[in-house]
Design a protein around this motif. Structure first.
Motif, PDB file in Angstrom:
ATOM      1  N   GLU A  28      -6.864   0.927  43.029  1.00 48.19           N
ATOM      2  CA  GLU A  28      -7.866  -0.133  43.134  1.00 48.19           C
ATOM      3  C   GLU A  28      -9.136   0.275  42.392  1.00 48.19           C
ATOM      4  N   LEU A  29      -9.535   1.527  42.584  1.00 54.31           N
ATOM      5  CA  LEU A  29     -10.732   2.035  41.921  1.00 54.31           C
ATOM      6  C   LEU A  29     -10.571   1.981  40.393  1.00 54.31           C
ATOM      7  N   TYR A  30      -9.429   2.418  39.946  1.00 55.19           N
ATOM      8  CA  TYR A  30      -9.135   2.434  38.506  1.00 55.19           C
ATOM      9  C   TYR A  30      -9.241   1.022  37.935  1.00 55.19           C
ATOM     10  N   ASN A  31      -8.599   0.073  38.609  1.00 59.10           N
ATOM     11  CA  ASN A  31      -8.597  -1.299  38.113  1.00 59.10           C
ATOM     12  C   ASN A  31      -9.983  -1.927  38.172  1.00 59.10           C
ATOM     13  N   ALA A  32     -10.745  -1.610  39.227  1.00 56.25           N
ATOM     14  CA  ALA A  32     -12.095  -2.163  39.347  1.00 56.25           C
ATOM     15  C   ALA A  32     -12.978  -1.635  38.226  1.00 56.25           C
ATOM     16  N   ALA A  33     -12.848  -0.338  37.929  1.00 59.19           N
ATOM     17  CA  ALA A  33     -13.651   0.257  36.866  1.00 59.19           C
ATOM     18  C   ALA A  33     -13.258  -0.320  35.511  1.00 59.19           C
ATOM     19  N   LEU A  34     -11.963  -0.563  35.346  1.00 58.58           N
ATOM     20  CA  LEU A  34     -11.481  -1.178  34.105  1.00 58.58           C
ATOM     21  C   LEU A  34     -12.047  -2.587  33.956  1.00 58.58           C
ATOM     22  N   GLU A  35     -12.019  -3.327  35.052  1.00 54.80           N
ATOM     23  CA  GLU A  35     -12.545  -4.698  35.067  1.00 54.80           C
ATOM     24  C   GLU A  35     -14.014  -4.702  34.639  1.00 54.80           C
ATOM     25  N   GLU A  36     -14.780  -3.760  35.209  1.00 56.35           N
ATOM     26  CA  GLU A  36     -16.207  -3.703  34.884  1.00 56.35           C
ATOM     27  C   GLU A  36     -16.415  -3.475  33.383  1.00 56.35           C
ATOM     28  N   ARG A  37     -15.651  -2.540  32.838  1.00 57.28           N
ATOM     29  CA  ARG A  37     -15.786  -2.237  31.416  1.00 57.28           C
ATOM     30  C   ARG A  37     -15.402  -3.440  30.556  1.00 57.28           C
ATOM     31  N   ARG A  38     -14.328  -4.103  30.944  1.00 60.16           N
ATOM     32  CA  ARG A  38     -13.861  -5.274  30.183  1.00 60.16           C
ATOM     33  C   ARG A  38     -14.899  -6.381  30.155  1.00 60.16           C
ATOM     34  N   ARG A  42     -16.881  -7.918  27.085  1.00 59.57           N
ATOM     35  CA  ARG A  42     -16.608  -9.308  26.690  1.00 59.57           C
ATOM     36  C   ARG A  42     -17.859 -10.166  26.726  1.00 59.57           C
ATOM     37  N   LYS A  43     -18.621 -10.019  27.822  1.00 61.02           N
ATOM     38  CA  LYS A  43     -19.759 -10.922  28.015  1.00 61.02           C
ATOM     39  C   LYS A  43     -21.008 -10.453  27.292  1.00 61.02           C
ATOM     40  N   CYS A  44     -21.242  -9.149  27.228  1.00 68.62           N
ATOM     41  CA  CYS A  44     -22.508  -8.673  26.665  1.00 68.62           C
ATOM     42  C   CYS A  44     -22.314  -7.698  25.512  1.00 68.62           C
ATOM     43  N   GLY A  45     -21.055  -7.369  25.190  1.00 71.25           N
ATOM     44  CA  GLY A  45     -20.815  -6.417  24.105  1.00 71.25           C
ATOM     45  C   GLY A  45     -21.302  -5.014  24.437  1.00 71.25           C
ATOM     46  N   ILE A  46     -21.368  -4.709  25.738  1.00 70.27           N
ATOM     47  CA  ILE A  46     -21.854  -3.390  26.163  1.00 70.27           C
ATOM     48  C   ILE A  46     -20.683  -2.487  26.504  1.00 70.27           C
ATOM     49  N   PHE A  86      -9.754   4.937  27.481  1.00 70.29           N
ATOM     50  CA  PHE A  86     -10.635   4.219  26.560  1.00 70.29           C
ATOM     51  C   PHE A  86     -10.906   5.040  25.309  1.00 70.29           C
ATOM     52  N   ALA A  87     -11.139   6.336  25.503  1.00 71.28           N
ATOM     53  CA  ALA A  87     -11.410   7.201  24.355  1.00 71.28           C
ATOM     54  C   ALA A  87     -10.234   7.161  23.387  1.00 71.28           C
ATOM     55  N   ALA A  88      -9.008   7.217  23.946  1.00 74.41           N
ATOM     56  CA  ALA A  88      -7.807   7.182  23.103  1.00 74.41           C
ATOM     57  C   ALA A  88      -7.711   5.839  22.392  1.00 74.41           C
ATOM     58  N   PHE A  89      -8.053   4.774  23.118  1.00 74.25           N
ATOM     59  CA  PHE A  89      -8.014   3.431  22.544  1.00 74.25           C
ATOM     60  C   PHE A  89      -8.961   3.322  21.341  1.00 74.25           C
ATOM     61  N   PHE A  90     -10.200   3.775  21.519  1.00 69.54           N
ATOM     62  CA  PHE A  90     -11.189   3.662  20.439  1.00 69.54           C
ATOM     63  C   PHE A  90     -10.843   4.583  19.265  1.00 69.54           C
ATOM     64  N   ARG A  91     -10.279   5.752  19.609  1.00 70.45           N
ATOM     65  CA  ARG A  91      -9.900   6.682  18.541  1.00 70.45           C
ATOM     66  C   ARG A  91      -8.836   6.047  17.647  1.00 70.45           C
ATOM     67  N   ARG A  92      -7.853   5.414  18.275  1.00 69.60           N
ATOM     68  CA  ARG A  92      -6.775   4.807  17.489  1.00 69.60           C
ATOM     69  C   ARG A  92      -7.278   3.584  16.727  1.00 69.60           C
ATOM     70  N   LEU A  93      -8.206   2.856  17.328  1.00 75.32           N
ATOM     71  CA  LEU A  93      -8.785   1.683  16.674  1.00 75.32           C
ATOM     72  C   LEU A  93      -9.511   2.115  15.404  1.00 75.32           C
ATOM     73  N   LYS A  94     -10.243   3.213  15.537  1.00 73.77           N
ATOM     74  CA  LYS A  94     -11.015   3.737  14.425  1.00 73.77           C
ATOM     75  C   LYS A  94     -10.102   4.217  13.301  1.00 73.77           C
ATOM     76  N   ALA A  95      -8.925   4.724  13.710  1.00 71.67           N
ATOM     77  CA  ALA A  95      -7.973   5.241  12.723  1.00 71.67           C
ATOM     78  C   ALA A  95      -7.212   4.104  12.040  1.00 71.67           C
ATOM     79  N   GLY A  96      -7.567   2.856  12.376  1.00 73.64           N
ATOM     80  CA  GLY A  96      -6.936   1.717  11.721  1.00 73.64           C
ATOM     81  C   GLY A  96      -5.630   1.278  12.367  1.00 73.64           C
ATOM     82  N   GLU A  97      -5.308   1.855  13.539  1.00 74.35           N
ATOM     83  CA  GLU A  97      -4.089   1.435  14.231  1.00 74.35           C
ATOM     84  C   GLU A  97      -4.388   0.219  15.094  1.00 74.35           C
ATOM     85  N   LYS A  98      -3.334  -0.305  15.722  1.00 71.41           N
ATOM     86  CA  LYS A  98      -3.538  -1.463  16.587  1.00 71.41           C
ATOM     87  C   LYS A  98      -3.139  -1.103  18.011  1.00 71.41           C
ATOM     88  N   PRO A  99      -3.973  -0.326  18.688  1.00 72.25           N
ATOM     89  CA  PRO A  99      -3.618   0.092  20.053  1.00 72.25           C
ATOM     90  C   PRO A  99      -3.781  -1.059  21.040  1.00 72.25           C
TER      91      PRO A  99
END
Ligand SMILES: [Zn+2]
Length: 405
Positions: A28-38, A42-46, A86-99
């Motif tokens: 639950e904690l994991y999903n709530a934290a994920l929700e907050e980040r999303r 989405r809403k403020c680009g933060i 998230f770090a892995a996601f951004f790293r792959r995004l930066k490398a031009g992949e589609k994570p």
């Protein structure tokens, strides 16, 4: 060198319920934290930082007594785990992949919680029954452990993970303890071996080793693995016959989960036994680099002379059995890597291109050299031998060449 000690936990029924509740709370904690980040993104680009989420833990625990019973540090670790995703996601995004964007996790799939030793978890507490070590976990109590081997002396305990395998009443619980340990070099043997991974056999060596391989140099696949694969296939058929959302379906799924876990255990045990025997008996071990093996190993079609094709083993290798054996290669390789490092042995991974079609005697490379799955017959020098042994010798040679280069 880090080495993970894995011990089985034997929780009582009430403890098992509590452990499941602990996983659910972390999920639950994991999903709530994920929700907050999303939402923030989405809403403020933060981008919400992990430190900011950790700072909210105290307030969250004050408002949620059901979360407050669990270890504070373990909750920090769960937030860190999301941060890593998230770090892995951004790293792959930066490398031009589609994570894929980090995903919400279901309670059934959320299977582990990380702790820091001494903070909500203590290893080595006396268990309830004599002779058993215990693991004291905040919110659970002292859980019985079967500690089949001691931790190294002066082992510094840091991260500790509680892990669940399987679901429902069939679930098994483990504690995983990574320990920093020095290498313990084994005496030299003067032997160097090449290892050819196979489907019929787990692997074939460039030379037989008494009491480790058979007389041809084959290392057997564990016999019980095939039996488990059959049982798994039956369980999957049974699952397919059940109705969606039914009680039977849930039970069938649990059975499949338990069988998968069993296969994984059998494979791991067997890989450990085999790898230990190999590093004890050789100074240099050379095997194929698995990243390239899967691209190369495809059974060649065998024309039957009437426009059709004879079975080439492709069908037998396809499906469940194949996937079980393939997964075995990965486990075997990683276990062998860590055992070799522990024993101060050299393990080299080489590109297996042409190792199965080159003659180990004269070096002639030709696809027709390989007359069948089992026999290698060189068209240049007439050298005839077991195809896997031939490949293993070529693999060893590629390794020795690379080592001296
Ligand atoms: Zn030859």
């Amino acid at each position: 060198m880090r080495k993970a000690y894995v011990f089985r936990l034997y929780p009582t029924d009430p403890q098992q319920v509590r452990l499941a509740a602990m996983l659910a709370a972390h999920c639950e904690l994991y999903n709530a934290a994920l929700e907050e980040r999303r939402e923030a993104y989405r809403k403020c680009g933060i981008t919400v930082k992990v430190a900011a989420q950790m700072a909210q833990l105290t307030g969250m625990r004050a408002a949620r007594p059901d979360q407050a019973v669990w270890s504070f540090t373990s909750q920090q670790q769960t937030l860190r785990r999301l941060d890593k995703a998230f770090a892995a996601f951004f790293r792959r995004l930066k490398a031009g992949e589609k994570p894929g964007y980090p995903r919400f996790r279901s309670v059934r799939r959320f299977d582990s919680v990380d702790f820091r030793h001494g903070d909500g978890i203590t290893f080595g507490t006396k268990g309830r029954s004599k002779g058993h070590a215990g693991l004291r976990v905040q919110g659970i109590g002292v859980v019985k452990i079967r500690q089949h081997r001691p931790l190294p002396e002066n082992a510094k305990l840091g991260q500790i993970t509680i892990k669940r395998e399987g679901a429902g009443p069939r679930a098994r619980w483990y504690v995983v303890i990574p320990v920093e340990a020095g290498a313990v070099p084994l005496p030299e043997t003067g032997r160097e071996i090449g290892i050819d991974l196979g489907v019929v056999h787990l692997a074939t060596l460039s030379e037989p080793i008494p009491a480790v391989t058979d007389e041809h140099g084959h290392l057997a696949n564990p016999r019980h693995l095939a039996a488990s694969a059959d049982r798994l296939a039956t369980a999957q058929q049974a699952y397919a016959r059940t109705r969606r959302g039914s009680n039977r379906r849930r039970k069938a799924a649990q059975r499949i989960g338990a069988l998968h876990a069993k296969v994984a255990r059998q494979r791991r045990d067997h890989a450990h036994k085999t790898a230990r025997a190999l590093v004890t008996n050789a100074d240099l071990l050379v095997m194929e680099d698995l990243r390239t093996v899967n691209m190369i190993r495809r059974p060649a079609p065998r024309p039957d002379g009437n426009g059709g094709h004879l079975p080439n083993g492709a069908a037998a290798k396809a499906g469940l059995n194949r996937s079980i054996l393939d997964a075995g290669w990965g486990v075997f390789t990683s276990v062998l890597e860590s055992k070799a490092e522990e024993a101060g042995r050299v393990l080299l991974l080489v590109n297996p291109t042409n190792t199965s079609r080159t003659c180990a005697q004269c070096g002639h490379c030709d696809a027709v050299n390989r007359t069948s799955q089992a026999v290698f017959a060189c068209v240049a020098c007439n050298h005839t031998t077991n195809a896997d042994v031939n490949a293993a010798i070529n693999i060893l040679r590629a390794g020795t060449v690379r080592r001296s280069a």
